[in-house]
Design a protein around this motif. Structure first.
Motif, PDB file in Angstrom:
ATOM      1  N   ALA A 160       5.811   6.967   4.150  1.00  0.00           N
ATOM      2  CA  ALA A 160       5.114   6.642   2.900  1.00  0.00           C
ATOM      3  C   ALA A 160       5.521   7.605   1.797  1.00  0.00           C
ATOM      4  CB  ALA A 160       3.603   6.701   3.107  1.00  0.00           C
ATOM      5  N   SER A 161       5.509   7.096   0.571  1.00  0.00           N
ATOM      6  CA  SER A 161       5.847   7.947  -0.577  1.00  0.00           C
ATOM      7  C   SER A 161       4.924   7.631  -1.733  1.00  0.00           C
ATOM      8  CB  SER A 161       7.300   7.732  -1.025  1.00  0.00           C
ATOM      9  OG  SER A 161       7.447   6.436  -1.606  1.00  0.00           O
ATOM     10  N   ASN A 162       4.745   8.609  -2.588  1.00  0.00           N
ATOM     11  CA  ASN A 162       3.978   8.431  -3.816  1.00  0.00           C
ATOM     12  C   ASN A 162       4.901   8.578  -5.013  1.00  0.00           C
ATOM     13  OD1 ASN A 162       1.948  10.477  -5.848  1.00  0.00           O
ATOM     14  ND2 ASN A 162       1.684   8.287  -5.650  1.00  0.00           N
ATOM     15  N   GLY A 203      17.216  -4.226   1.275  1.00  0.00           N
ATOM     16  CA  GLY A 203      16.797  -5.566   1.662  1.00  0.00           C
ATOM     17  C   GLY A 203      15.301  -5.740   1.766  1.00  0.00           C
ATOM     18  N   PHE A 204      14.547  -4.675   1.466  1.00  0.00           N
ATOM     19  CA  PHE A 204      13.095  -4.731   1.572  1.00  0.00           C
ATOM     20  C   PHE A 204      12.437  -4.419   0.224  1.00  0.00           C
ATOM     21  CE2 PHE A 204      14.593  -3.559   5.844  1.00  0.00           C
ATOM     22  CZ  PHE A 204      13.994  -4.574   6.595  1.00  0.00           C
ATOM     23  N   GLU A 205      11.121  -4.641   0.154  1.00  0.00           N
ATOM     24  CA  GLU A 205      10.383  -4.404  -1.080  1.00  0.00           C
ATOM     25  C   GLU A 205      10.028  -2.930  -1.242  1.00  0.00           C
ATOM     26  OE1 GLU A 205       6.875  -6.744  -1.451  1.00  0.00           O
ATOM     27  OE2 GLU A 205       7.953  -8.580  -1.943  1.00  0.00           O
ATOM     28  N   ALA A 206       9.957  -2.498  -2.509  1.00  0.00           N
ATOM     29  CA  ALA A 206       9.510  -1.150  -2.835  1.00  0.00           C
ATOM     30  C   ALA A 206       8.908  -1.165  -4.230  1.00  0.00           C
ATOM     31  CB  ALA A 206      10.678  -0.166  -2.776  1.00  0.00           C
ATOM     32  N   THR A 207       8.161  -0.127  -4.534  1.00  0.00           N
ATOM     33  CA  THR A 207       7.680   0.077  -5.892  1.00  0.00           C
ATOM     34  C   THR A 207       7.834   1.554  -6.229  1.00  0.00           C
ATOM     35  OG1 THR A 207       5.873  -0.389  -7.452  1.00  0.00           O
ATOM     36  CG2 THR A 207       5.250   0.518  -5.309  1.00  0.00           C
ATOM     37  N   THR A 208       7.626   1.886  -7.485  1.00  0.00           N
ATOM     38  CA  THR A 208       7.734   3.273  -7.934  1.00  0.00           C
ATOM     39  C   THR A 208       7.012   3.386  -9.266  1.00  0.00           C
ATOM     40  OG1 THR A 208       9.286   5.119  -8.251  1.00  0.00           O
ATOM     41  CG2 THR A 208       9.916   2.990  -9.203  1.00  0.00           C
ATOM     42  N   VAL A 249       1.192  -0.841  -4.456  1.00  0.00           N
ATOM     43  CA  VAL A 249       1.618  -0.405  -3.124  1.00  0.00           C
ATOM     44  C   VAL A 249       2.465  -1.511  -2.498  1.00  0.00           C
ATOM     45  CG1 VAL A 249       0.883   0.296  -0.811  1.00  0.00           C
ATOM     46  CG2 VAL A 249      -0.472   0.984  -2.790  1.00  0.00           C
ATOM     47  N   THR A 250       3.557  -1.125  -1.866  1.00  0.00           N
ATOM     48  CA  THR A 250       4.344  -2.068  -1.073  1.00  0.00           C
ATOM     49  C   THR A 250       4.388  -1.585   0.366  1.00  0.00           C
ATOM     50  OG1 THR A 250       6.415  -0.910  -1.599  1.00  0.00           O
ATOM     51  CG2 THR A 250       5.798  -2.789  -2.997  1.00  0.00           C
ATOM     52  N   GLU A 251       4.503  -2.544   1.274  1.00  0.00           N
ATOM     53  CA  GLU A 251       4.619  -2.235   2.701  1.00  0.00           C
ATOM     54  C   GLU A 251       5.664  -3.159   3.289  1.00  0.00           C
ATOM     55  OE1 GLU A 251       1.997  -2.565   6.853  1.00  0.00           O
ATOM     56  OE2 GLU A 251       1.029  -2.867   4.904  1.00  0.00           O
ATOM     57  N   ASP A 252       6.772  -2.602   3.724  1.00  0.00           N
ATOM     58  CA  ASP A 252       7.866  -3.396   4.268  1.00  0.00           C
ATOM     59  C   ASP A 252       8.681  -2.515   5.211  1.00  0.00           C
ATOM     60  OD1 ASP A 252       9.203  -5.778   4.553  1.00  0.00           O
ATOM     61  OD2 ASP A 252       9.837  -5.939   2.475  1.00  0.00           O
ATOM     62  N   ASN A 253       9.029  -3.050   6.375  1.00  0.00           N
ATOM     63  CA  ASN A 253       9.841  -2.308   7.347  1.00  0.00           C
ATOM     64  C   ASN A 253       9.149  -1.015   7.787  1.00  0.00           C
ATOM     65  OD1 ASN A 253      12.148  -1.870   8.965  1.00  0.00           O
ATOM     66  ND2 ASN A 253      13.140  -0.638   7.376  1.00  0.00           N
ATOM     67  N   ASN A 254       7.797  -1.036   7.787  1.00  0.00           N
ATOM     68  CA  ASN A 254       6.977   0.140   8.131  1.00  0.00           C
ATOM     69  C   ASN A 254       7.220   1.303   7.169  1.00  0.00           C
ATOM     70  OD1 ASN A 254       4.884   1.136   9.736  1.00  0.00           O
ATOM     71  ND2 ASN A 254       6.285   2.234  11.103  1.00  0.00           N
ATOM     72  N   VAL A 255       7.615   0.944   5.934  1.00  0.00           N
ATOM     73  CA  VAL A 255       7.801   1.918   4.866  1.00  0.00           C
ATOM     74  C   VAL A 255       6.862   1.540   3.719  1.00  0.00           C
ATOM     75  CG1 VAL A 255       9.410   2.950   3.220  1.00  0.00           C
ATOM     76  CG2 VAL A 255      10.205   2.312   5.513  1.00  0.00           C
ATOM     77  N   PHE A 256       6.068   2.499   3.266  1.00  0.00           N
ATOM     78  CA  PHE A 256       5.087   2.277   2.213  1.00  0.00           C
ATOM     79  C   PHE A 256       5.509   3.030   0.952  1.00  0.00           C
ATOM     80  CE2 PHE A 256       3.013   1.708   6.207  1.00  0.00           C
ATOM     81  CZ  PHE A 256       1.950   0.847   6.021  1.00  0.00           C
ATOM     82  N   CYS A 257       5.439   2.358  -0.178  1.00  0.00           N
ATOM     83  CA  CYS A 257       5.696   3.005  -1.465  1.00  0.00           C
ATOM     84  C   CYS A 257       4.493   2.773  -2.369  1.00  0.00           C
ATOM     85  CB  CYS A 257       6.942   2.435  -2.143  1.00  0.00           C
ATOM     86  SG  CYS A 257       8.467   2.623  -1.209  1.00  0.00           S
ATOM     87  N   SER A 258       4.224   3.715  -3.248  1.00  0.00           N
ATOM     88  CA  SER A 258       3.135   3.530  -4.205  1.00  0.00           C
ATOM     89  C   SER A 258       3.635   3.843  -5.604  1.00  0.00           C
ATOM     90  CB  SER A 258       1.928   4.399  -3.857  1.00  0.00           C
ATOM     91  OG  SER A 258       2.259   5.773  -3.865  1.00  0.00           O
ATOM     92  N   GLY A 259       2.909   3.331  -6.596  1.00  0.00           N
ATOM     93  CA  GLY A 259       3.323   3.444  -7.989  1.00  0.00           C
ATOM     94  C   GLY A 259       3.042   4.811  -8.575  1.00  0.00           C
ATOM     95  N   ALA A 311      -1.583   6.446  -7.956  1.00  0.00           N
ATOM     96  CA  ALA A 311      -1.496   5.350  -6.988  1.00  0.00           C
ATOM     97  C   ALA A 311      -1.532   5.873  -5.556  1.00  0.00           C
ATOM     98  CB  ALA A 311      -0.217   4.541  -7.219  1.00  0.00           C
ATOM     99  N   TYR A 312      -1.443   7.200  -5.380  1.00  0.00           N
ATOM    100  CA  TYR A 312      -1.558   7.749  -4.025  1.00  0.00           C
ATOM    101  C   TYR A 312      -2.894   7.347  -3.404  1.00  0.00           C
ATOM    102  CZ  TYR A 312      -4.829  11.445  -5.454  1.00  0.00           C
ATOM    103  OH  TYR A 312      -5.926  12.134  -5.920  1.00  0.00           O
ATOM    104  N   MET A 313      -3.925   7.130  -4.229  1.00  0.00           N
ATOM    105  CA  MET A 313      -5.228   6.734  -3.695  1.00  0.00           C
ATOM    106  C   MET A 313      -5.160   5.340  -3.082  1.00  0.00           C
ATOM    107  SD  MET A 313      -7.649   8.277  -6.703  1.00  0.00           S
ATOM    108  CE  MET A 313      -9.191   8.039  -5.833  1.00  0.00           C
TER     109      MET A 313
END
Length: 330
Positions: free
Chosen positions: A118-120, A135-140, A163-173, A177-179
């Motif tokens: 996961a990332s913030n 090939g997967f979704e993400a946000t930033t 927040v995105t969740e794809d390939n067991n990888v989470f990204c937040s804006g 957005a960490y909350m």
């Protein structure tokens, strides 16, 4: 069973990306204690690691003690990557290159071992750099879209998502957005009931989990083109006018087909769609800074039917014009 969290901090990371999540996971543990007389093991535990095992100096100058070096993290269930402090987008890409040798292989190893990664905020650059998001979704952070898409064209950037969740990888804006990210992780690892309790405690309206209200029309073009620059100038000066592609192409002395192709290449959007987004941006500005009625604003940005404008605005911004004004009016 306790879910183990490893936070991979580094000098210059956002302090809230480190301390904020630990507060939210601590709240989850508190709710578990309140709900059970004998809670047993806590729902979550966490440790903070740095490249060399020494304290990290965060973006605000706050020094955070750590529990060891990166390679001492063991087998965590969740790996959290904090955001990169920056004033300009190129600073994020530079830091990403600097951290590649320290974090890249480590992140991929933990992911292969089944950990959720996961990332913030701008920390998504560090995840994308590993290739795990190809090939997967993400946000930033919404203002980093240009630099992200340029650096990682294989990643499907969904900027409107918090927040995105794809390939067991989470990204937040962006930043706070960490909350939303933590609530999503709590839901995944501890269940929806605990997650709802935590969301209420931190006063988080999870149903509005989108960055859409904050995103303006991008100012950075994929490539510089004087024709496109002139077209955008015309659009900005004529937002209340009807858009006729053939007429504008004629003014610019090119065929409609050439105009569409070059505009798409420069902006990533067809001319009419870009013009529509400029209108929405102007409507947002008027809602924020004037007392004009929604009917008057509708007319000023070139729409005739107020109901249609309201539906379009809600689709693009995820808020109605009235809701937007209540939230952002100065």
């Amino acid at each position: 069973m306790t879910t183990k969290l490893a936070i991979f901090a580094y000098d210059g990371c956002l302090s809230t990306s480190v301390t904020g999540p630990t507060d939210v996971f601590h709240i989850a543990n508190i709710h578990q204690r309140v709900r059970k007389e004998d809670p047993g093991s806590p729902l979550f535990s966490w440790k903070i690691y740095s490249p060399d095992g020494k304290p990290v100096n965060t973006s605000t100058g706050i020094t955070i003690a750590v529990d060891g070096r990166y390679e001492q993290a063991g087998n965590p269930d969740i790996c959290l990557i904090p955001g990169i402090d920056h004033a300009f987008g190129y600073e994020v890409t530079q830091k990403t290159e600097e951290m590649r040798g320290l974090l890249g292989k480590l992140i991929k190893t933990h992911h292969a071992n089944g950990a959720a990664i996961a990332s913030n905020c701008s920390g998504s650059f560090l995840l994308a750099d590993t290739g795990l998001l190809d090939g997967f979704e993400a946000t930033t952070s919404w203002w980093l879209a240009h630099h992200f898409t340029h650096s990682f064209p294989k990643v499907h950037l969904r900027l409107e998502k918090m927040v995105t969740e794809d390939n067991n990888v989470f990204c937040s804006g962006a930043v706070t957005a960490y909350m939303h990210l933590c609530i999503r992780l709590i839901e995944k690892f501890a269940g929806p009931n605990i997650a709802k309790c935590c969301a209420k405690t931190v006063m988080l309206q999870n149903k509005e989990c989108t960055q859409a209200p904050y995103i303006p029309v991008p100012h950075h073009f994929k490539q510089q083109d004087e024709l496109v620059k002139n077209a955008v100038s015309w659009m900005l000066e004529n937002l209340d006018q009807e858009f006729h592609l053939d007429s504008l192409a004629s003014q610019l002395a090119v065929s409609p087909r050439t105009f569409i192709r070059r505009f798409n290449q420069a902006t990533g959007k067809p001319p009419k769609q870009y013009f529509q987004k400029l209108r929405i941006d102007e409507a947002k500005r008027l809602l924020e800074s004037t007392a004009l009625s929604v009917d008057d604003i509708t007319e000023k940005v070139g729409y005739v039917d107020v109901s249609s404008f309201r539906r379009l605005f809600k689709r693009e911004v995820a808020l109605s014009p009235t809701e937007y004004r209540k939230r952002f009016a100065r």
